[in-house]
Motif scaffolding. Structure first.
Motif, PDB file in Angstrom:
ATOM      1  N   ASP A   1      12.338   3.531  -7.100  1.00 44.85           N
ATOM      2  CA  ASP A   1      11.102   3.013  -6.435  1.00 44.85           C
ATOM      3  C   ASP A   1      11.150   2.439  -5.059  1.00 44.85           C
ATOM      4  N   PHE A   2      12.211   1.816  -5.001  1.00 46.35           N
ATOM      5  CA  PHE A   2      12.307   1.193  -3.623  1.00 46.35           C
ATOM      6  C   PHE A   2      12.245   2.327  -2.443  1.00 46.35           C
ATOM      7  N   VAL A   3      13.075   3.517  -2.706  1.00 48.77           N
ATOM      8  CA  VAL A   3      13.167   4.721  -1.491  1.00 48.77           C
ATOM      9  C   VAL A   3      11.739   5.138  -1.439  1.00 48.77           C
ATOM     10  N   VAL A   4      10.916   5.198  -2.513  1.00 46.68           N
ATOM     11  CA  VAL A   4       9.533   5.626  -2.498  1.00 46.68           C
ATOM     12  C   VAL A   4       8.699   5.094  -1.863  1.00 46.68           C
ATOM     13  N   SER A   5       9.000   3.786  -1.965  1.00 43.84           N
ATOM     14  CA  SER A   5       8.021   2.592  -1.383  1.00 43.84           C
ATOM     15  C   SER A   5       8.347   2.514   0.142  1.00 43.84           C
ATOM     16  N   VAL A   6       9.580   2.683   0.619  1.00 46.43           N
ATOM     17  CA  VAL A   6       9.807   2.524   1.880  1.00 46.43           C
ATOM     18  C   VAL A   6       9.248   3.874   2.652  1.00 46.43           C
ATOM     19  N   ALA A   7       9.427   5.166   2.026  1.00 42.83           N
ATOM     20  CA  ALA A   7       8.759   6.241   2.548  1.00 42.83           C
ATOM     21  C   ALA A   7       7.268   6.212   2.706  1.00 42.83           C
ATOM     22  N   GLY A   8       6.730   5.878   1.780  1.00 39.97           N
ATOM     23  CA  GLY A   8       5.326   5.584   1.531  1.00 39.97           C
ATOM     24  C   GLY A   8       4.930   4.635   2.619  1.00 39.97           C
ATOM     25  N   GLY A   9       5.799   3.543   3.064  1.00 41.94           N
ATOM     26  CA  GLY A   9       5.486   2.388   4.122  1.00 41.94           C
ATOM     27  C   GLY A   9       5.467   2.975   5.331  1.00 41.94           C
ATOM     28  N   CYS A  10       6.369   3.772   5.527  1.00 43.56           N
ATOM     29  CA  CYS A  10       6.633   4.557   6.711  1.00 43.56           C
ATOM     30  C   CYS A  10       5.499   5.314   7.074  1.00 43.56           C
ATOM     31  N   VAL A  11       4.921   6.012   6.123  1.00 45.85           N
ATOM     32  CA  VAL A  11       3.762   6.899   6.191  1.00 45.85           C
ATOM     33  C   VAL A  11       2.428   6.115   6.611  1.00 45.85           C
ATOM     34  N   CYS A  12       2.356   4.823   5.929  1.00 42.56           N
ATOM     35  CA  CYS A  12       1.262   3.888   6.122  1.00 42.56           C
ATOM     36  C   CYS A  12       1.264   3.508   7.795  1.00 42.56           C
ATOM     37  N   ILE A  13       2.693   3.314   8.164  1.00 40.62           N
ATOM     38  CA  ILE A  13       2.810   2.741   9.553  1.00 40.62           C
ATOM     39  C   ILE A  13       2.407   3.597  10.475  1.00 40.62           C
TER      40      ILE A  13
ATOM     41  N   LEU B   1       0.782  -1.098   0.094  1.00 44.16           N
ATOM     42  CA  LEU B   1      -0.137   0.084  -0.023  1.00 44.16           C
ATOM     43  C   LEU B   1       0.671   1.171  -0.057  1.00 44.16           C
ATOM     44  N   GLY B   2       2.029   1.135   0.808  1.00 41.67           N
ATOM     45  CA  GLY B   2       2.854   2.399   0.894  1.00 41.67           C
ATOM     46  C   GLY B   2       3.581   2.676  -0.394  1.00 41.67           C
ATOM     47  N   SER B   3       3.733   1.534  -1.220  1.00 45.62           N
ATOM     48  CA  SER B   3       4.180   2.105  -2.709  1.00 45.62           C
ATOM     49  C   SER B   3       3.350   2.797  -3.575  1.00 45.62           C
ATOM     50  N   PHE B   4       2.078   2.662  -3.302  1.00 39.42           N
ATOM     51  CA  PHE B   4       1.019   3.615  -4.119  1.00 39.42           C
ATOM     52  C   PHE B   4       1.213   4.748  -3.359  1.00 39.42           C
ATOM     53  N   VAL B   5       1.162   4.926  -1.979  1.00 40.05           N
ATOM     54  CA  VAL B   5       1.150   6.038  -1.287  1.00 40.05           C
ATOM     55  C   VAL B   5       2.070   7.074  -1.258  1.00 40.05           C
ATOM     56  N   GLY B   6       3.432   6.274  -1.176  1.00 43.74           N
ATOM     57  CA  GLY B   6       4.608   7.277  -1.703  1.00 43.74           C
ATOM     58  C   GLY B   6       4.640   7.813  -2.974  1.00 43.74           C
TER      59      GLY B   6
END
Length: 85
Positions: A66-78, A44-49
């Motif tokens: 893509d990985f950095v954006v996904s990790v950032a989005g994952g952190c936001v979701c968590i 879900l964070g990959s889409f949010v990021g």
């Protein structure tokens, strides 16, 4: 024999990046939840990021971007998951 098309391959690649990013985001955020939940939040964070980065005018390219954006989005979701529960 089944041949995977470029669209399906892109989707599988995105899910793989999201799952790996969710695991990393869970480790970065010190999440005490299950790995499966972190993986789901990473997907879900990959889409949010992607949405958040496009709102501020940044684009990612390649695996690392893509990985950095996904990790950032994952952190936001968590973080949002912690605030809502």
């Amino acid at each position: 024999m089944f041949i995977i098309g470029p669209t399906l391959m892109g989707l599988l690649f995105s899910l793989l990046i999201g799952a790996l990013a969710g695991w990393c985001a869970g480790r970065l955020m010190g999440s005490e939840t299950s790995a499966l939940r972190n993986i789901g939040l990473g997907i879900l964070g990959s889409f949010v990021g992607s949405i958040l980065f496009s709102l501020i005018g940044l684009r990612a390219s390649g695996f690392i971007g893509d990985f950095v954006v996904s990790v950032a989005g994952g952190c936001v979701c968590i973080w949002l998951g912690r605030k809502l529960s």
